[in-house]
Design a protein around this motif. Structure first.
Motif, short mmCIF file in Angstrom:
data_model
loop_
_atom_site.label_atom_id
_atom_site.label_comp_id
_atom_site.label_asym_id
_atom_site.label_seq_id
_atom_site.Cartn_x
_atom_site.Cartn_y
_atom_site.Cartn_z
N MET A 77 0.87 -1.18 0.00
CA MET A 77 0.00 0.00 0.00
C MET A 77 0.90 1.22 0.00
O MET A 77 1.47 1.58 1.04
CB MET A 77 -0.91 0.01 1.23
CG MET A 77 -1.90 -1.14 1.28
SD MET A 77 -3.12 -0.93 2.62
CE MET A 77 -4.38 0.04 1.77
N HIS A 80 0.39 3.95 2.63
CA HIS A 80 0.62 3.54 4.02
C HIS A 80 2.05 3.04 4.25
O HIS A 80 2.43 2.75 5.37
CB HIS A 80 -0.36 2.44 4.42
CG HIS A 80 -1.80 2.86 4.33
ND1 HIS A 80 -2.84 1.99 4.52
CD2 HIS A 80 -2.37 4.06 4.05
CE1 HIS A 80 -4.00 2.64 4.37
NE2 HIS A 80 -3.72 3.90 4.07
N HIS A 82 3.44 0.18 3.63
CA HIS A 82 3.61 -1.18 4.16
C HIS A 82 3.22 -2.19 3.10
O HIS A 82 2.53 -1.87 2.12
CB HIS A 82 2.80 -1.39 5.45
CG HIS A 82 1.32 -1.35 5.25
ND1 HIS A 82 0.60 -2.34 4.62
CD2 HIS A 82 0.40 -0.41 5.61
CE1 HIS A 82 -0.67 -2.03 4.62
NE2 HIS A 82 -0.83 -0.84 5.19
N MET A 107 -6.10 -4.73 4.55
CA MET A 107 -6.70 -3.41 4.78
C MET A 107 -7.44 -2.96 3.53
O MET A 107 -6.99 -3.23 2.42
CB MET A 107 -5.62 -2.36 5.08
CG MET A 107 -4.95 -2.45 6.41
SD MET A 107 -3.74 -1.11 6.56
CE MET A 107 -4.84 0.31 6.55
CU LIG Z 1 -2.54 0.06 4.74
#
Ligand SMILES: [Cu+2]
Length: 133
Positions: A77, A80, A82, A107
């Motif tokens: 992602m 994000h 990660h 997520m």
């Molecule tokens: Cu994420």
């Protein structure tokens, strides 16, 4: 004139690869990625990726000359910073066909699904966005 001819030749070569990269029978690609003379056709199993559920990616790789090898399928992602919580396994099925198992998007949001292809002494990363609700 020479420069123009070179450009035209490059376009013709690119089209030839694109036409040569046909999916095997029964393989309906969900996506097609192309960069630097490499084509990756892929689909996911199941076709619709569910949040928090494992899925697999099937891919067919084509390229110039010696067929390139798919060395990694991964996802992250970008917003994000990660990746996934699981490391997928990757198996060659022969004929330029591969299966990556054990991917999971844990997520909702935008994931970048990436394919690392190696051949002719270089590595190419092709990526596509997958948005999970
Ligand atoms: Cu994420």
């Amino acid at each position: 004139m020479i420069r123009a001819a070179a450009v035209v030749a490059g376009l013709v070569a690119s089209v030839a690869i694109a036409e040569a990269c046909e999916p095997p029978s029964g393989f309906t690609p969900r996506g097609r990625l192309e960069s630097a003379g490499v084509v990756v056709l892929f689909r996911t199993l199941p076709p619709v990726i569910a949040l928090g559920r494992h899925f697999s990616v099937e891919a067919v790789v084509c390229g110039d000359g010696t067929p390139p090898a798919l060395t990694r399928v991964d996802a992250r992602m970008p917003e994000h910073r990660h990746g996934m919580n699981y490391r997928p396994t990757l198996a060659s099925k022969g004929g330029g066909r591969y299966v990556a198992d054990g991917l999971m998007f844990h997520m909702p949001g935008r994931w970048e699904l990436s394919f690392d292809v190696e051949g002719g002494g270089r590595r190419t990363r092709l990526a596509t966005d997958v948005v999970i609700d």
